[in-house]
Design an enzyme around this catalytic site. Structure first.
Site, short mmCIF file in Angstrom:
data_model
loop_
_atom_site.label_atom_id
_atom_site.label_comp_id
_atom_site.label_asym_id
_atom_site.label_seq_id
_atom_site.Cartn_x
_atom_site.Cartn_y
_atom_site.Cartn_z
N LYS A 267 0.86 -1.19 0.00
CA LYS A 267 0.00 0.00 0.00
C LYS A 267 0.90 1.24 0.00
CE LYS A 267 -3.79 -2.36 2.35
NZ LYS A 267 -4.62 -2.46 3.58
N ASP B 200 -5.23 -12.65 9.48
CA ASP B 200 -5.92 -11.41 9.16
C ASP B 200 -7.03 -11.09 10.15
OD1 ASP B 200 -6.33 -9.14 7.45
OD2 ASP B 200 -8.13 -10.13 6.70
#
Length: 284
Positions: A138, A221
């Site tokens: 990102k 996650d």
């Protein structure tokens, strides 16, 4: 760990593109019309808030590409912490060139130092644990090499640099492939022996499947700390454990205490505030 800056071959095209964006077709109209051609000046790059510095190579290039006669003297190195008022570097030479390169140099240095500073704060928050802070993909398009370097300057580590580095099987891959096992088996059949495979799991059941099939790393996650502790026990050192999601400065220490190897933080690169750095005239 020794901090190694990206090669000039990597940095120069990025800085050159930024300068071309600023110069356009007519160049620096203000400096060319206001400042005499032969005028010399000296300016100091000064920290205006506390933080960790990164991006001095890019800043220096912003000046040298404009005018090779500009001298850039560093007073600290990347990875060092500064306080308000600390002089980071001194820039001296033809005044027109210094003023032309000023904004591009500060843009790179402030942005990259902001990333290094955020990373350093996360690293400090988990001090004493065995975990490392890792970045993600990102990143700002075109700036990935520099932004990942800034993470290292802040004491973090790099995740994969791009899609070609390694296999990272995420939830959408799993859904389309038809399940964890199918995705892992296809990955193993589709890449060479030098390529590592990581799989993202949302549940302990998925983790059990991944461990039975065998992978190099597991991305845990959005799990709670209780789930992370159980996951680390299930993995039992057979793969690298990576926690991701819900990571903030207030939660990162508790996440690190679960025993995970890595904590990946996307916002360290995509949302880090710029570190305020000024360029002040020393000798006009």
């Amino acid at each position: 760990m020794t901090l190694v800056s990206p090669s000039r071959v990597i940095i120069e095209p990025i800085v050159r593109t930024a300068l071309l964006e600023d110069l356009g077709l007519a160049g620096d109209l203000t400096s060319a019309s206001v400042i005499p051609e032969d005028h010399q000046t000296t300016l100091a790059m000064v920290g205006r808030q506390p933080g960790t510095i990164a991006g001095l190579d890019a800043a220096e290039l912003a000046f040298s590409l404009i005018d090779p006669d500009i001298k850039f003297e560093r007073h600290i190195r990347d990875g060092h912490r500064v306080s308000p008022g600390d002089v980071i570097a001194t820039v001296s030479g033809p005044a027109r060139g210094v003023l032309t390169g000023e904004r591009t140099a500060l843009n790179f240095l402030g942005h990259l130092s902001g990333i290094a500073s955020v990373t350093a704060s996360l690293v400090q928050a988990i001090e004493g644990s065995s975990a490392s802070i890792a970045c993600t993909r990102k990143t700002t398009p075109g700036l990935r090499a520099l932004e990942k370097y800034a993470v290292r300057a802040g004491g973090g580590v790099n995740h994969r640099f791009a899609l070609h580095d390694a296999v990272l099987i995420k939830d959408n891959h799993v859904a389309i492939a038809g399940g964890i096992l199918q995705a892992i088996r296809r990955a193993k059949a589709g890449v060479g022996h030098m390529v590592k495979i990581e799989v993202e799991v949302d549940t302990l059941d998925q983790l059990q499947q991944a461990m039975e099939e065998g992978v190099d790393a597991v991305l845990l996650d959005n799990m709670t700390c209780a789930q992370l502790r159980e996951a680390v026990a299930m993995i039992d050192g057979r793969a690298i454990s990576e926690a991701s999601g819900r990571v903030t400065l207030s939660t990162v220490a508790a996440i690190a205490a679960t025993g995970v190897d890595l904590i990946s933080v996307g916002w360290a690169t995509h949302s880090a505030p710029t570190l305020d750095i000024g360029l002040d005239v020393v000798a006009a």
